[in-house]
Write an enzyme that holds these catalytic residues in place. Structure first.
Site, PDB file in Angstrom:
ATOM      1  N   ALA A 159      31.791 -63.059  41.844  1.00  0.00           N
ATOM      2  CA  ALA A 159      30.815 -62.003  41.555  1.00  0.00           C
ATOM      3  C   ALA A 159      31.166 -61.268  40.270  1.00  0.00           C
ATOM      4  O   ALA A 159      30.788 -60.117  40.081  1.00  0.00           O
ATOM      5  CB  ALA A 159      30.740 -61.020  42.720  1.00  0.00           C
ATOM      6  N   GLY A 160      31.888 -61.963  39.378  1.00  0.00           N
ATOM      7  CA  GLY A 160      32.277 -61.357  38.111  1.00  0.00           C
ATOM      8  C   GLY A 160      31.184 -61.450  37.061  1.00  0.00           C
ATOM      9  O   GLY A 160      30.045 -61.848  37.336  1.00  0.00           O
ATOM     10  N   GLU A 161      31.549 -61.120  35.831  1.00  0.00           N
ATOM     11  CA  GLU A 161      30.580 -61.066  34.741  1.00  0.00           C
ATOM     12  C   GLU A 161      29.947 -62.426  34.469  1.00  0.00           C
ATOM     13  O   GLU A 161      28.740 -62.529  34.240  1.00  0.00           O
ATOM     14  CB  GLU A 161      31.262 -60.539  33.476  1.00  0.00           C
ATOM     15  CG  GLU A 161      30.317 -60.327  32.312  1.00  0.00           C
ATOM     16  CD  GLU A 161      31.010 -59.739  31.099  1.00  0.00           C
ATOM     17  OE1 GLU A 161      30.356 -59.623  30.044  1.00  0.00           O
ATOM     18  OE2 GLU A 161      32.203 -59.396  31.198  1.00  0.00           O
ATOM     19  N   GLN A 204      37.035 -58.493  26.782  1.00  0.00           N
ATOM     20  CA  GLN A 204      38.280 -59.071  27.289  1.00  0.00           C
ATOM     21  C   GLN A 204      39.466 -58.655  26.422  1.00  0.00           C
ATOM     22  O   GLN A 204      40.557 -58.387  26.931  1.00  0.00           O
ATOM     23  CB  GLN A 204      38.156 -60.595  27.337  1.00  0.00           C
ATOM     24  CG  GLN A 204      37.164 -61.079  28.394  1.00  0.00           C
ATOM     25  CD  GLN A 204      36.821 -62.551  28.241  1.00  0.00           C
ATOM     26  OE1 GLN A 204      36.826 -63.095  27.129  1.00  0.00           O
ATOM     27  NE2 GLN A 204      36.518 -63.209  29.351  1.00  0.00           N
ATOM     28  N   ILE A 216      29.561 -65.025  36.548  1.00  0.00           N
ATOM     29  CA  ILE A 216      28.642 -65.376  37.636  1.00  0.00           C
ATOM     30  C   ILE A 216      27.364 -64.551  37.525  1.00  0.00           C
ATOM     31  O   ILE A 216      26.255 -65.063  37.758  1.00  0.00           O
ATOM     32  CB  ILE A 216      29.320 -65.155  39.003  1.00  0.00           C
ATOM     33  CG1 ILE A 216      30.378 -66.236  39.243  1.00  0.00           C
ATOM     34  CG2 ILE A 216      28.292 -65.161  40.134  1.00  0.00           C
ATOM     35  CD1 ILE A 216      29.825 -67.647  39.374  1.00  0.00           C
ATOM     36  N   SER A 269      34.884 -68.358  19.364  1.00  0.00           N
ATOM     37  CA  SER A 269      34.485 -68.636  20.742  1.00  0.00           C
ATOM     38  C   SER A 269      33.739 -69.953  20.852  1.00  0.00           C
ATOM     39  O   SER A 269      33.132 -70.425  19.884  1.00  0.00           O
ATOM     40  CB  SER A 269      33.588 -67.517  21.273  1.00  0.00           C
ATOM     41  OG  SER A 269      34.269 -66.291  21.308  1.00  0.00           O
ATOM     42  N   CYS A 290      39.120 -67.786  29.890  1.00  0.00           N
ATOM     43  CA  CYS A 290      38.848 -69.189  30.223  1.00  0.00           C
ATOM     44  C   CYS A 290      39.163 -70.121  29.059  1.00  0.00           C
ATOM     45  O   CYS A 290      39.561 -71.264  29.258  1.00  0.00           O
ATOM     46  CB  CYS A 290      37.381 -69.356  30.612  1.00  0.00           C
ATOM     47  SG  CYS A 290      36.938 -68.529  32.153  1.00  0.00           S
ATOM     48  N   ASN A 291      38.972 -69.625  27.844  1.00  0.00           N
ATOM     49  CA  ASN A 291      39.085 -70.498  26.678  1.00  0.00           C
ATOM     50  C   ASN A 291      40.352 -70.312  25.860  1.00  0.00           C
ATOM     51  O   ASN A 291      40.597 -71.077  24.934  1.00  0.00           O
ATOM     52  CB  ASN A 291      37.878 -70.300  25.755  1.00  0.00           C
ATOM     53  CG  ASN A 291      36.612 -70.854  26.360  1.00  0.00           C
ATOM     54  OD1 ASN A 291      36.654 -71.844  27.085  1.00  0.00           O
ATOM     55  ND2 ASN A 291      35.479 -70.224  26.085  1.00  0.00           N
TER      56      ASN A 291
END
Length: 434
Positions: free
Chosen positions: A197-199, A127, A201, A116, A58-59
């Protein structure tokens, strides 16, 4: 040219989410992307194909590579621009290119959670391991990157094990709850919908469930996985296809899927707001690319936040752990130097290999010559003497020729070097009669 490490990328420090989502790589695209990246170098003069790995979260989107191509930096940036169909002049101001020790330091900092948005968060390490696994499966991981990442994971373990870098961190999930509490006085009275339904969430559901919401629903493309997550938090699952018709039921919506296109559009939210008679909806979009069309944030009675918006709250918690940051940076700096020593040692391997090859070729030629002499009946002692003299002359021919050709400071440097090789070599002044 020796193999060089290089990292090309953009992250939350250099680019807004609107650009990051355009250069993100869905998981299923990473292996084909690595293949196309390697093909870029096939026509270049460098003899070896580059090693490469892609980290896309995402970042950040980052390309780690090892190559002996002098044009690798420009070629990699151009490839990223072409692959995502983004004009180079639009992408370039947001891209960082980190060579050698800077690339090593960056990898260590990323895996340790120092780079991060959530300082010290652990998700990035998993990741990065997934990125390495994917690169290995794609056949694009070689000696240099494999060693870099193994050292990276070891450094991350050391940093997290010996510092308080991860203590009292304000996660994105916790930040989402804090923002919701600014909109709704009591989260316990609200209906909450999680999309995905991932990490991420799962983390958000953990934090929101602790507030005891009135209702907790999970909508996911895979119904079984969504139901399993909902059951864990005492909630219920709902088909993702029901979202447009039921969106108005929810006060809080948190979305984080791997979709490459928005799954919540402006029209659907407009209808939901109207059905709610303008009661507010709090929406959090943690996905990159985004799950919710950005225009939704302009609607009255809708409070839409992205990962970048949550970053401000997260940074408030980061400020209190600067002592741990300093300690972690010191560990990383030491480990960077250690890795660079290994890298320097690797750079002489081809030279040593060439020396062995040359010496062995001389040896085999002289041994063959000696065999022929013995076959025609020459005296063995004379053959051995001839063999040893020939080897001696040929092995020192290169160094002596270099000394004879050298002048001035170069000659002095070579003389000092030879003294190191042959520890009993006399100084030039020692050759005079006494």
């Amino acid at each position: 040219m020796d193999m060089q490490l290089l990292t090309i990328g953009i992250n939350h420090h250099t680019a807004p989410v609107a650009l990051r989502e355009r250069v993100a790589f869905p998981l299923e695209q990473i292996k084909p992307a690595l293949s196309t990246f390697k093909s870029v170098f096939l026509g270049h003069p460098a003899p070896n194909a580059p090693e490469a790995a892609i980290l896309s979260t995402c970042n950040r989107t980052e390309l780690y590579c090892a190559t002996n191509d002098r044009a690798a930096r420009d070629a990699a940036i151009r490839w990223m621009s072409d692959y995502h169909r983004i004009p180079a002049d639009e992408l370039a101001p947001h891209v960082y290119a980190l060579p050698q020790s800077e690339a090593v330091r960056h990898a260590f900092r990323v895996a340790s959670g120092l780079d991060s948005m959530v300082l010290g968060e652990t998700q990035i390490l998993g990741q990065m391991k997934n990125a390495v696994r994917t690169a290995s499966e794609a056949g694009s991981l070689g000696t240099y990157l494999n060693q870099l990442f193994q050292r990276t994971f070891a450094v991350a373990k050391e940093v997290r094990g010996t510092t308080e870098i991860g203590a009292q961190s304000v996660s994105m999930a916790a930040a989402a709850v804090r923002l919701a509490q600014r909109i709704f006085e009591q989260v316990a009275q609200q209906r909450v919908l999680f999309i995905g339904a991932g990490e991420m969430i799962e983390l958000c559901a953990t934090h929101f469930a602790a507030q005891g919401p009135r209702e907790l629903i999970v909508a996911n493309r895979t119904a079984e996985r969504g139901a399993k997550l909902a059951e864990r938090f005492g909630g219920r699952a709902m088909p993702l296809a029901d979202l447009p018709a039921r969106m108005h039921e929810f006060d809080i919506i948190v979305s984080c899927t791997a979709s490459t296109l928005p799954i919540i559009g402006l029209g659907a939210v407009e209808r939901a707001v109207k059905a709610r008679r303008h009661r507010p909806i709090f929406m959090v979009d943690l996905a990159v690319p985004r799950d919710i069309e950005p225009e939704v944030g302009k609607l009255k009675d809708v409070f839409l936040y992205t990962v970048d918006d949550l970053g401000a709250i997260v940074r408030e918690g980061n400020a209190s752990r600067q002592a741990a940051v300093a300690q972690a940076e010191a560990i990383i700096e030491t480990r960077v130097q250690n890795f660079m020593q290994w890298l320097d040692a690797r750079s002489i391997v081809p030279v040593i290999r060439h020396m062995h090859t040359q010496a062995d070729a001389l040896r085999r030629a002289e041994v063959e010559r000696a065999r022929k002499m013995l076959a025609r009946g020459d005296d063995p002692d004379a053959v051995l003497d001839a063999l040893s003299q020939a080897l001696t002359n040929k092995l020192i021919h290169g160094p002596t020729s270099a000394l004879n050709r050298a002048n001035g400071a170069d000659r002095d440097s070579l003389i000092d070097l030879m003294r190191g090789f042959y520890q009993h070599a006399p100084r030039s002044s020692d050759t005079s009669d006494r």
